[in-house]
Scaffold this active site. Sequence first.
Site, mmCIF file in Angstrom:
data_model
loop_
_atom_site.group_PDB
_atom_site.id
_atom_site.type_symbol
_atom_site.label_atom_id
_atom_site.label_comp_id
_atom_site.label_asym_id
_atom_site.label_seq_id
_atom_site.Cartn_x
_atom_site.Cartn_y
_atom_site.Cartn_z
ATOM 1 N N GLY A 35 5.811 -2.643 6.709
ATOM 2 C CA GLY A 35 7.188 -3.106 6.831
ATOM 3 C C GLY A 35 8.004 -2.366 7.872
ATOM 4 O O GLY A 35 7.594 -1.314 8.383
ATOM 5 N N CYS A 92 2.863 8.300 2.144
ATOM 6 C CA CYS A 92 3.261 7.258 3.091
ATOM 7 C C CYS A 92 3.635 6.012 2.290
ATOM 8 O O CYS A 92 2.812 5.486 1.539
ATOM 9 C CB CYS A 92 2.091 6.970 4.034
ATOM 10 N N GLU A 144 0.820 -1.218 0.000
ATOM 11 C CA GLU A 144 0.000 0.000 0.000
ATOM 12 C C GLU A 144 0.851 1.265 0.000
ATOM 13 O O GLU A 144 1.916 1.292 0.618
ATOM 14 C CB GLU A 144 -0.855 0.051 1.268
ATOM 15 N N CYS A 158 -3.930 1.680 8.430
ATOM 16 C CA CYS A 158 -2.813 1.258 7.600
ATOM 17 C C CYS A 158 -2.830 -0.253 7.360
ATOM 18 O O CYS A 158 -3.112 -1.029 8.254
ATOM 19 C CB CYS A 158 -1.511 1.597 8.303
ATOM 20 N N CYS A 217 5.347 -7.785 7.266
ATOM 21 C CA CYS A 217 6.285 -7.291 8.272
ATOM 22 C C CYS A 217 6.569 -8.399 9.276
ATOM 23 O O CYS A 217 5.659 -9.115 9.682
ATOM 24 C CB CYS A 217 5.671 -6.074 8.974
ATOM 25 N N CYS A 266 3.520 -6.556 15.570
ATOM 26 C CA CYS A 266 2.837 -5.826 16.636
ATOM 27 C C CYS A 266 1.357 -6.251 16.589
ATOM 28 O O CYS A 266 0.746 -6.247 15.524
ATOM 29 C CB CYS A 266 2.953 -4.317 16.414
ATOM 30 N N CYS A 320 -1.370 -4.074 14.743
ATOM 31 C CA CYS A 320 -1.060 -3.566 13.402
ATOM 32 C C CYS A 320 -1.433 -4.603 12.343
ATOM 33 O O CYS A 320 -1.113 -5.788 12.480
ATOM 34 C CB CYS A 320 0.438 -3.232 13.329
ATOM 35 N N HIS A 368 5.502 3.240 22.171
ATOM 36 C CA HIS A 368 4.185 2.706 22.568
ATOM 37 C C HIS A 368 3.955 2.472 24.064
ATOM 38 O O HIS A 368 2.810 2.343 24.497
ATOM 39 C CB HIS A 368 3.843 1.412 21.825
HETATM 40 N N1 SAH Z 1 7.517 -0.647 11.326
HETATM 41 C C1 SAH Z 1 7.617 0.753 11.519
HETATM 42 C C2 SAH Z 1 6.825 1.624 10.553
HETATM 43 C C3 SAH Z 1 5.416 1.226 10.217
HETATM 44 S S1 SAH Z 1 3.985 1.760 11.003
HETATM 45 C C4 SAH Z 1 7.253 1.121 12.936
HETATM 46 O O1 SAH Z 1 6.739 0.287 13.652
HETATM 47 O O2 SAH Z 1 7.526 2.243 13.323
HETATM 48 C C5 SAH Z 1 3.994 3.438 11.439
HETATM 49 C C6 SAH Z 1 3.305 3.662 12.784
HETATM 50 O O3 SAH Z 1 1.917 3.275 12.759
HETATM 51 C C7 SAH Z 1 3.962 2.846 13.895
HETATM 52 O O4 SAH Z 1 4.179 3.665 15.009
HETATM 53 C C8 SAH Z 1 2.906 1.794 14.186
HETATM 54 O O5 SAH Z 1 3.016 1.295 15.479
HETATM 55 C C9 SAH Z 1 1.618 2.558 13.928
HETATM 56 N N2 SAH Z 1 0.438 1.688 13.762
HETATM 57 C C10 SAH Z 1 0.367 0.434 13.290
HETATM 58 N N3 SAH Z 1 -0.884 -0.047 13.332
HETATM 59 C C11 SAH Z 1 -1.648 0.929 13.868
HETATM 60 C C12 SAH Z 1 -3.032 1.032 14.174
HETATM 61 N N4 SAH Z 1 -3.885 0.034 13.942
HETATM 62 N N5 SAH Z 1 -3.462 2.195 14.705
HETATM 63 C C13 SAH Z 1 -2.611 3.226 14.924
HETATM 64 N N6 SAH Z 1 -1.293 3.190 14.641
HETATM 65 C C14 SAH Z 1 -0.815 2.051 14.124
#
Ligand code: SAH
Length: 346
Positions: free
Chosen positions: A165, A113, A97, A337, A120, A124, A127, A220
């Site tokens: 990623g 973005c 995406e 995302c 990935c 997490c 995510c 976080h």
């Molecule tokens: N892997 C990298 C970059 C990708 S995501 C990282 O973790 O930083 C970019 C941001 O979006 C990260 O801070 C991630 O934790 C957050 N993110 C992922 N899923 C999310 C969700 N469902 N709601 C809000 N933020 C989210």
Amino acid sequence: MPLKPSLLELTPDETRERVMELGGKAFHAKVIRTAVLNKGILDYQGITSLSKGVREMLAEEMPILRGREVDRSLAKDGTTKLLIEFPVEGGKNALIETVHIPSHDEAKGATLCVSTQVGCPVACPFCASGRLGLERNLSKAEIIEQYLRGRDIGRLSRSVVMGIGEPLLNLQNLTGALKVVREEIGIGARKITVSTVGFPDRLAKLGKTNPGFQLAISLHTPFDDQRAILVPAMAKVPVADVLCAGDLWFKDTGRQITYEYVVLGGLNDSREHSERLAARLRGRRCTVNLIPYNPVEGDRFQRPSRDDVEEFAEELREAGVVTTIRWSRGLDSDAACGQLRLHAAQ
Ligand code: SAH
């Protein structure tokens, strides 16, 4: 048949060599790169200063775009999400995406973005990107292609490497791509932010090279045991080590870190969290960016209320932490995302 090398995979010198190998003239390389990367012409037929024969030869031998747009969703606020499919030699095609987020002030251009991996490995739990694990890294060309497709939607003034990623696990392709983005596509280093979960060793090495982008670290939570759950790939790395890596980055590059903090309602937004986070960040020049959790289908997490996020931000500010809140855009077009891809894969 192996895929022919894309123009976007090549450096300016390599482009010159390749063009000459293909029977073109050395100066064609500059004409091509300026037309494609600087002016945004995405089809050789549009480079009319080249003869028809050369254009046809290039289209055949040195493709520009490799991917296919398989879905596009436009949200009410103007945010466009692209689902792009890249071909894979002898393998399963890759879906990623890219999101184009126009500024509220139209004259200012948009933020793009971009993704760095197909899936990935960090996983997490909140995510969508990690749900299906990691398929592979994106190539330099595939990262650049996202910028060209994004700019085709509307002018870009900033970029965040916050798509699908973990950027630090695909660093070589990413830095190769960002060099082109800065020098030929024309988005300044200060306008590019790379977001990572913050592997300290990799950051220490990278900071020494002063790679010319802003860094955001996904923290976080201030608590080690909770971070092990929220960022599983970092389970063995104490929060203190991540913050030290941030300090070293600041020392080496002179650029302040942004700590990202996904606010999960009732889970990491208590007063205990704000106090501990503020204590950890005391004396550090940095910003905390709160990201209210965007619900992902089937997740057990809660989106916090606006009041709760504001209150958590206020607690941090009162304790001396510079705090911003990122209210996500484009929520009506397939939510958070990574979700377009997740739905396409189901
Ligand atoms: N892997 C990298 C970059 C990708 S995501 C990282 O973790 O930083 C970019 C941001 O979006 C990260 O801070 C991630 O934790 C957050 N993110 C992922 N899923 C999310 C969700 N469902 N709601 C809000 N933020 C989210």
